[in-house]
Write a protein that holds these residues in place. Structure first.
Motif, PDB file in Angstrom:
ATOM      1  N   ALA A  69      -2.625 -62.059 -51.427  1.00 28.34           N
ATOM      2  CA  ALA A  69      -1.920 -63.336 -51.554  1.00 28.34           C
ATOM      3  C   ALA A  69      -2.714 -64.424 -52.268  1.00 28.34           C
ATOM      4  CB  ALA A  69      -1.526 -63.833 -50.158  1.00 28.34           C
ATOM      5  N   VAL A  70      -4.049 -64.286 -52.326  1.00 27.79           N
ATOM      6  CA  VAL A  70      -4.892 -65.369 -52.851  1.00 27.79           C
ATOM      7  C   VAL A  70      -5.473 -64.969 -54.196  1.00 27.79           C
ATOM      8  CG1 VAL A  70      -6.939 -66.779 -52.400  1.00 27.79           C
ATOM      9  CG2 VAL A  70      -5.438 -66.112 -50.508  1.00 27.79           C
ATOM     10  N   PRO A  71      -5.434 -65.841 -55.205  1.00 34.66           N
ATOM     11  CA  PRO A  71      -6.038 -65.521 -56.499  1.00 34.66           C
ATOM     12  C   PRO A  71      -7.535 -65.242 -56.363  1.00 34.66           C
ATOM     13  CG  PRO A  71      -4.653 -67.479 -56.653  1.00 34.66           C
ATOM     14  CD  PRO A  71      -4.764 -67.150 -55.207  1.00 34.66           C
ATOM     15  N   THR A  72      -8.049 -64.442 -57.269  1.00 33.94           N
ATOM     16  CA  THR A  72      -9.453 -64.034 -57.222  1.00 33.94           C
ATOM     17  C   THR A  72     -10.396 -65.229 -57.132  1.00 33.94           C
ATOM     18  OG1 THR A  72      -8.928 -62.062 -58.510  1.00 33.94           O
ATOM     19  CG2 THR A  72     -11.233 -62.715 -58.416  1.00 33.94           C
ATOM     20  N   THR A  76     -13.073 -66.399 -52.067  1.00 35.56           N
ATOM     21  CA  THR A  76     -14.258 -66.698 -51.261  1.00 35.56           C
ATOM     22  C   THR A  76     -13.967 -67.824 -50.289  1.00 35.56           C
ATOM     23  OG1 THR A  76     -15.725 -65.983 -53.054  1.00 35.56           O
ATOM     24  CG2 THR A  76     -16.678 -67.370 -51.342  1.00 35.56           C
ATOM     25  N   ARG A  77     -13.286 -68.861 -50.773  1.00 34.20           N
ATOM     26  CA  ARG A  77     -12.925 -69.977 -49.897  1.00 34.20           C
ATOM     27  C   ARG A  77     -11.946 -69.523 -48.812  1.00 34.20           C
ATOM     28  NH1 ARG A  77     -10.287 -75.197 -52.589  1.00 34.20           N
ATOM     29  NH2 ARG A  77     -11.916 -74.645 -54.080  1.00 34.20           N
ATOM     30  N   ALA A  78     -10.993 -68.672 -49.192  1.00 34.85           N
ATOM     31  CA  ALA A  78     -10.003 -68.207 -48.219  1.00 34.85           C
ATOM     32  C   ALA A  78     -10.654 -67.377 -47.119  1.00 34.85           C
ATOM     33  CB  ALA A  78      -8.929 -67.385 -48.938  1.00 34.85           C
ATOM     34  N   TYR A  79     -11.545 -66.479 -47.491  1.00 33.36           N
ATOM     35  CA  TYR A  79     -12.230 -65.685 -46.469  1.00 33.36           C
ATOM     36  C   TYR A  79     -13.157 -66.558 -45.623  1.00 33.36           C
ATOM     37  CZ  TYR A  79     -10.538 -61.321 -48.483  1.00 33.36           C
ATOM     38  OH  TYR A  79      -9.738 -60.286 -48.910  1.00 33.36           O
ATOM     39  N   ASP A 209     -16.775 -71.186 -54.738  1.00 36.57           N
ATOM     40  CA  ASP A 209     -15.836 -70.668 -55.720  1.00 36.57           C
ATOM     41  C   ASP A 209     -16.472 -70.657 -57.110  1.00 36.57           C
ATOM     42  OD1 ASP A 209     -13.855 -70.301 -53.831  1.00 36.57           O
ATOM     43  OD2 ASP A 209     -13.007 -72.293 -54.115  1.00 36.57           O
ATOM     44  N   GLY A 210     -16.314 -69.542 -57.799  1.00 41.06           N
ATOM     45  CA  GLY A 210     -16.818 -69.426 -59.157  1.00 41.06           C
ATOM     46  C   GLY A 210     -18.274 -69.006 -59.256  1.00 41.06           C
ATOM     47  N   LEU A 326     -21.125 -54.610 -59.759  1.00 41.44           N
ATOM     48  CA  LEU A 326     -20.088 -55.440 -59.149  1.00 41.44           C
ATOM     49  C   LEU A 326     -19.473 -56.400 -60.160  1.00 41.44           C
ATOM     50  CD1 LEU A 326     -21.738 -56.281 -55.705  1.00 41.44           C
ATOM     51  CD2 LEU A 326     -19.843 -54.723 -56.134  1.00 41.44           C
ATOM     52  N   ARG A 327     -20.284 -56.951 -61.036  1.00 45.09           N
ATOM     53  CA  ARG A 327     -19.748 -57.871 -62.037  1.00 45.09           C
ATOM     54  C   ARG A 327     -18.821 -57.137 -62.995  1.00 45.09           C
ATOM     55  NH1 ARG A 327     -25.450 -59.379 -62.579  1.00 45.09           N
ATOM     56  NH2 ARG A 327     -25.879 -61.053 -61.091  1.00 45.09           N
ATOM     57  N   ARG A 328     -19.187 -55.921 -63.381  1.00 43.85           N
ATOM     58  CA  ARG A 328     -18.323 -55.153 -64.278  1.00 43.85           C
ATOM     59  C   ARG A 328     -16.984 -54.855 -63.621  1.00 43.85           C
ATOM     60  NH1 ARG A 328     -23.275 -52.531 -65.536  1.00 43.85           N
ATOM     61  NH2 ARG A 328     -22.802 -50.854 -64.059  1.00 43.85           N
ATOM     62  N   ARG A 329     -17.026 -54.488 -62.340  1.00 47.79           N
ATOM     63  CA  ARG A 329     -15.786 -54.172 -61.654  1.00 47.79           C
ATOM     64  C   ARG A 329     -14.921 -55.409 -61.460  1.00 47.79           C
ATOM     65  NH1 ARG A 329     -16.124 -49.392 -58.498  1.00 47.79           N
ATOM     66  NH2 ARG A 329     -14.197 -50.056 -57.491  1.00 47.79           N
ATOM     67  N   ALA A 330     -15.546 -56.542 -61.134  1.00 47.44           N
ATOM     68  CA  ALA A 330     -14.786 -57.772 -60.903  1.00 47.44           C
ATOM     69  C   ALA A 330     -14.153 -58.296 -62.176  1.00 47.44           C
ATOM     70  CB  ALA A 330     -15.695 -58.830 -60.288  1.00 47.44           C
ATOM     71  N   SER A 331     -14.740 -57.994 -63.311  1.00 49.71           N
ATOM     72  CA  SER A 331     -14.230 -58.518 -64.572  1.00 49.71           C
ATOM     73  C   SER A 331     -13.055 -57.722 -65.124  1.00 49.71           C
ATOM     74  CB  SER A 331     -15.355 -58.554 -65.615  1.00 49.71           C
ATOM     75  OG  SER A 331     -15.773 -57.226 -65.941  1.00 49.71           O
ATOM     76  N   ARG A 332     -12.765 -56.551 -64.519  1.00 47.01           N
ATOM     77  CA  ARG A 332     -11.666 -55.729 -65.024  1.00 47.01           C
ATOM     78  C   ARG A 332     -10.329 -56.341 -64.637  1.00 47.01           C
ATOM     79  NH1 ARG A 332     -13.919 -49.641 -63.546  1.00 47.01           N
ATOM     80  NH2 ARG A 332     -15.794 -49.762 -64.845  1.00 47.01           N
TER      81      ARG A 332
END
Length: 332
Positions: A69-72, A76-79, A209-210, A326-332
């Motif tokens: 439900a929450v944008p990427t 972090t803020r939501a969790y 965030d970010g 992790l950065r590579r996976r998050a950027s996909r």
């Protein structure tokens, strides 16, 4: 952070997030009522066994729902807010539980059961179904998780941290008692941990965030190491309180970022299973923690707390080593 591990299957991936949350909390409610009215050892054992299986059915599903439900950029803020709410509830429970138990355990179980049922009702009334319509490799979903080497490596880092985290609830009270401190002093130190999370979360949440998740996680693990290094020098309740406060600041970062990292790694259709693997990692660490911690405490509190600091630093280094993947996976 008050957390327990989840080793359950992934009902949220199979039946939907909303159905899993409602079913899990209603099952908890019924089991708690049975436990409160148990008058024989077989019934008590059966209720405890059942509760151990279903107690955390909601946890991986709730985290998967947030990821759905929450944008990427806001996860972090939501969790972090989820962590804040859990600790607020924990603090209230600590204050009320002792008073309720003084008059018998029946009302305590009834209130717990009512709270679970109320949670299920709120989900039914307000929570939408967020499960993705696609069932990506659902048939062998958990084997897919285990073949994800980045996820398995991250779960290993969580195991290391879980061993350290659980010492607060296993060896810390023993160490404080051996140093001549009262159970009330331990209760105060434990309550301080919850207060730190409640106070710190609103101050740091929007600043996460970010930011690079691995670096923030490594910083949180370093704070945890610093807290346990302080515990190695503590000789009073005040000293232990300061050590726990510093470690709890690290805990606040670790718990919020851990869930966000899993959300980055998990395919939408397997988010419940990926969170289930992290739950198993927590459970593994919690199993190891008292076995290792008590043996180190026999040698002395200083070796125990310095070993915890070393494990935290090792976990932080492992997180930095895993960061590029992790950065590579998050950027996909």
């Amino acid at each position: 952070m008050r957390s327990s591990a989840s080793t359950s299957p992934a009902p949220g991936d199979r039946f939907g997030r909303r159905a899993a949350l409602i079913g899990g909390t209603l099952a908890n409610s019924a089991t708690l009522l049975a436990l409160g009215h148990a008058h024989s050892l077989p019934v008590l054992a059966a209720a405890c066994f059942t509760l151990g299986i279903i107690l955390d059915l909601f946890r991986p599903t709730a985290r998967a729902l947030v990821a759905d439900a929450v944008p990427t950029t806001d996860r972090t803020r939501a969790y972090g807010l989820l962590l804040w709410a859990i600790n607020l509830g924990f603090s209230v429970a600590v204050l009320l539980g002792g008073h309720l138990a003084a008059d018998g355990f029946g009302p305590l179980f009834q209130i717990d059961a009512g709270a679970c049922a109320a949670f299920g009702l709120l989900v039914w009334l307000a929570a939408p179904e967020t499960r993705p319509t696609t069932r990506e490799r659902a048939a062998d979903g958990f084997r897919t998780v285990l073949r994800d080497r980045v996820m398995v490596a991250f779960a290993g880092i969580v195991v290391l941290y879980a061993v350290v985290f659980q010492q607060t609830f296993t060896t810390l009270p023993l160490a404080m008692r051996a140093a001549g401190m009262s159970t009330g002093a331990y209760g105060t130190v434990l309550a301080l941990s919850g207060i730190v999370v409640i106070a710190a979360r609103p101050l740091i949440g929007h600043r996460l965030d970010g930011r690079d998740k691995s670096r923030v996680l490594a910083f949180g693990l370093t704070l945890t190491a610093a807290g346990h290094a302080l515990a190695a020098t503590a000789g009073s309740a005040t000293g232990y309180g300061l050590a726990v406060a510093v470690a709890t600041l690290g805990e606040t970062l670790v718990f919020a970022l851990t869930a966000a990292v899993v959300a980055d790694l998990a395919p939408p259709a397997l988010r419940d299973r990926y969170n289930g693997l992290i739950g198993m990692a927590w459970g593994t660490g919690f199993l190891i923690a008292p076995l290792v911690g008590t043996r180190l405490l026999v040698i002395g509190p200083t070796p125990l707390w310095l070993s915890c600091a070393a494990l935290s630093l090792l976990a932080g280094l492992g997180q930095l080593a895993l960061a590029p993947a992790l950065r590579r996976r998050a950027s996909r």
